[in-house]
Design a protein around this motif. Structure first.
Motif, mmCIF file in Angstrom:
data_model
loop_
_atom_site.group_PDB
_atom_site.id
_atom_site.type_symbol
_atom_site.label_atom_id
_atom_site.label_comp_id
_atom_site.label_asym_id
_atom_site.label_seq_id
_atom_site.Cartn_x
_atom_site.Cartn_y
_atom_site.Cartn_z
ATOM 1 N N ARG A 27 -10.383 7.628 10.202
ATOM 2 C CA ARG A 27 -10.027 6.620 11.204
ATOM 3 C C ARG A 27 -11.220 5.763 11.614
ATOM 4 N NH1 ARG A 27 -9.792 11.537 14.041
ATOM 5 N NH2 ARG A 27 -11.511 11.823 15.520
ATOM 6 N N GLN B 93 -3.629 -0.418 11.729
ATOM 7 C CA GLN B 93 -2.679 -0.309 12.828
ATOM 8 C C GLN B 93 -2.419 1.144 13.224
ATOM 9 O OE1 GLN B 93 0.823 -2.334 11.470
ATOM 10 N NE2 GLN B 93 -0.206 -4.317 11.209
ATOM 11 N N TRP B 94 -2.443 2.046 12.238
ATOM 12 C CA TRP B 94 -2.081 3.433 12.533
ATOM 13 C C TRP B 94 -3.170 4.446 12.183
ATOM 14 C CZ3 TRP B 94 -2.442 5.910 7.928
ATOM 15 C CH2 TRP B 94 -2.200 5.175 6.757
ATOM 16 N N HIS C 142 -5.634 5.394 13.818
ATOM 17 C CA HIS C 142 -6.027 6.225 14.954
ATOM 18 C C HIS C 142 -5.215 7.516 15.040
ATOM 19 C CE1 HIS C 142 -2.695 3.734 16.385
ATOM 20 N NE2 HIS C 142 -2.431 4.695 17.252
ATOM 21 N N LEU C 143 -4.066 7.562 14.362
ATOM 22 C CA LEU C 143 -3.241 8.764 14.332
ATOM 23 C C LEU C 143 -3.597 9.682 13.173
ATOM 24 C CD1 LEU C 143 0.189 7.050 15.062
ATOM 25 C CD2 LEU C 143 -1.239 8.323 16.677
ATOM 26 N N ALA D 257 0.910 10.221 9.421
ATOM 27 C CA ALA D 257 0.372 9.249 10.377
ATOM 28 C C ALA D 257 1.221 7.979 10.398
ATOM 29 C CB ALA D 257 -1.079 8.921 10.029
ATOM 30 N N LYS D 258 1.647 7.512 9.227
ATOM 31 C CA LYS D 258 2.499 6.329 9.162
ATOM 32 C C LYS D 258 3.824 6.566 9.899
ATOM 33 C CE LYS D 258 0.879 4.588 4.667
ATOM 34 N NZ LYS D 258 1.297 4.298 3.273
ATOM 35 N N TYR E 52 3.311 6.639 13.688
ATOM 36 C CA TYR E 52 3.119 5.288 14.216
ATOM 37 C C TYR E 52 4.460 4.559 14.346
ATOM 38 C CZ TYR E 52 1.596 0.418 14.501
ATOM 39 O OH TYR E 52 1.415 -0.884 14.885
ATOM 40 N N HIS E 53 5.301 4.719 13.310
ATOM 41 C CA HIS E 53 6.611 4.076 13.337
ATOM 42 C C HIS E 53 7.463 4.628 14.484
ATOM 43 C CE1 HIS E 53 10.318 2.272 11.874
ATOM 44 N NE2 HIS E 53 10.892 3.476 11.958
ATOM 45 N N GLN F 25 1.483 14.937 19.954
ATOM 46 C CA GLN F 25 0.991 13.585 19.720
ATOM 47 C C GLN F 25 1.113 12.696 20.958
ATOM 48 O OE1 GLN F 25 -0.439 12.203 17.082
ATOM 49 N NE2 GLN F 25 -0.343 13.960 15.707
#
Length: 509
Positions: free
Chosen positions: A250, A287-288, A290-291, A343-344, A347-348, A391
């Motif tokens: 990240r 965008q994601w 950070h997760l 992670a994707k 984020y979604h 999360q």
């Protein structure tokens, strides 16, 4: 202030040379004998005058000024010295570009080396003199790749050509030239500089990676001996350090064909390309990311870099280390692609169920809610059952090692505000999933409900200062700082929660 004692300087002529020794020995006119490394010894002859600071038990300086006995002109003086930061190109009174190399701790009175950009172009960038000159190829021709190649294609070309040279038993100098070509073309800023020089040979040139190394130049000193005007670079050897470490993915900034990864704590940076990371990406990763808890293993050779920046009306040299592209290796964890997809997906879902999660966060501001209850609440709000409620409070800079170690010891896990509360066998542990926070340990309460009712009305500052006997009533046992060594943290946490330590197991974790 006490005056510093000047370091004595020896200035003598060379009367004989003992080349059969390694390193080579030089006898001076005063009968003293010095030893020099082979690459430097080749530039010194009998009758030459040399000047160097006399080494002592505490100071050994690799600074030496050579005045050639034969010949005259601008290259009569040779100067070898460790240099620091080399500045950005500037224009002199004749509108010619130059750079200045800093000398720290020099004993011969020289504080700066003046390097015309033409000297840098000749030594580092090796521009072709004429179109039909085949013995002076471009860096792309050395790599056998078009100038339009992507960073990944450059790396693959370097690996293939290096393998060819090794297999054919090519001379060492060819492999050195190949590596130097890739270390210029594989670094975005230096590649942009080189491409500009190919289009306009008179364009300003950068000193690769900002200097910091051992420099041997030919030229002459100024009249006041404070500046050395270099007319030719004979040799440059950067400071090198091999390092191996893990860094969270990240911390990378992803671009279309490359990524810049920075480790602020270690003050390191490295450029990645898809061939180095063994995977493709695009800008949407920013965008994601950070997760993403994934850590990659980096093994690379680093060189110092730096730039001056203005802070509080003063210029300050900011230094860090940069990985050489040719000596960079990256290893991914076995479940790398599963972590990417996780992670994707997270984020979604954070976007898809943002309103429902906001309702849960409002509830957590006032009450500590057990994990199973949170999962039930998520189900009622139609959030998929495989959503990890942990999360909700997770922060991008948090190391998942701490959460994993506590969660598998916990009988129950509660979420409260931005914290995790772990009910372990002999204690209660509170963890904030964010960089810079400590782990709080409390004695095992008789009633967990009573503990939570009191804890949710008290701040961390109340506990640290024991306001209204808050720490005493909660059974506060102390804090454990995360620090830079997670294993040391784990050992102290085990002691505080009353867990018997199995040192064999500690070594395996």
């Amino acid at each position: 202030m006490a005056a510093t004692t000047p370091i004595p300087v020896c200035r003598e002529r060379v009367v004989s040379i003992q080349h059969q020794e390694d390193p080579a020995g030089f006898v001076l006119a005063n009968q003293a004998k010095i030893l020099l490394r082979p690459f430097l010894a080749g530039y010194i002859g009998i009758g030459d005058e040399i000047a160097f600071p006399v080494p002592t038990r505490d100071t050994i300086r690799a600074e030496i000024l050579i005045i050639k006995n034969s010949g005259s002109g601008p290259n009569r003086y040779l100067y070898h010295v460790p240099i620091g930061y080399v500045g950005q190109p500037k224009q002199d009174k004749r509108n010619q570009y130059y750079v200045s190399a800093e000398i720290h701790g020099g004993s011969l009175g020289i504080g700066t080396i003046f390097l015309p950009c033409g000297v840098l172009r000749e030594y580092f960038y090796r521009l072709p003199h004429t179109v039909d000159r085949i013995d002076h190829p471009t860096l792309y021709e050395v790599l056998r790749i078009p100038a339009s190649a992507s960073p990944s294609e450059l790396r693959v070309a370097f690996k293939l050509r290096d393998l060819e040279l090794r297999t054919a038993g090519a001379p060492h100098r060819e492999r050195v030239a190949l590596e130097r070509a890739f270390n210029i073309a594989g670094q975005p800023e230096l590649r942009a500089c080189y491409d500009a020089l190919l289009a306009d040979p008179e364009a300003p040139a950068l000193f690769p990676y900002g200097g910091f190394g051992s420099l041997l130049v030919a030229g002459e000193p100024s009249l006041d001996r404070a500046t050395f005007f270099a007319r030719r670079i004979l040799a440059f050897s950067p400071e090198l350090r091999r390092r191996r470490f893990h860094v969270p993915l990240r911390r990378c900034d992803f671009y279309d064909d490359r990524a810049l990864c920075r480790d602020m704590r270690r003050r390191l940076e490295l450029w990645l390309d898809p061939a180095a990371l063994h995977t493709l990406w695009d800008r949407t990763w920013n965008q994601w990311k950070h997760l993403l808890g994934t850590k990659i293993e980096v093994e690379a050779t680093f060189v110092p870099s730096g730039k001056y920046r203005k802070r509080r009306e003063q210029w300050e040299l900011i230094t860090w280390e940069t990985a050489l592209p040719s000596r960079l290796g990256v290893k991914l964890p076995p479940d790398f692609h599963l972590q990417l997809e996780s992670a994707k997906t997270a984020y979604h879902r954070f976007g898809q169920y943002s309103r429902a999660l906001d309702q849960i966060r409002v509830c957590l501001q006032h009450h500590a809610v057990e994990r199973a209850e949170l999962q039930r609440m998520c189900s009622e709000l139609r959030i998929p059952g495989d959503f990890d409620v942990a999360q909700i409070s997770w922060r991008p800079d948090y190391d998942p090692f701490f959460y994993r170690q506590l969660s598998h010891r916990a009988r129950r896990i509660y979420l409260f505000r931005d914290e995790y509360i772990f009910d372990v066998e002999k204690a209660v542990v509170v963890e904030t999933p964010q960089l810079g926070h400590a782990t709080y340990v409390f004695a095992k309460p008789r009633s967990m409900d009573s503990f939570l009712a009191l804890y949710t009305k008290i701040t961390k500052d109340d506990i640290r200062r024991n306001r209204n006997n808050a720490a005493e009533r909660l059974g506060f046992l102390g804090r454990v700082i995360h620090g830079t060594n997670p294993r040391a943290w784990l050992k102290e946490v085990r002691q505080r929660i009353g867990e018997q330590i199995d040192f064999a197991a500690v070594m395996k974790e």
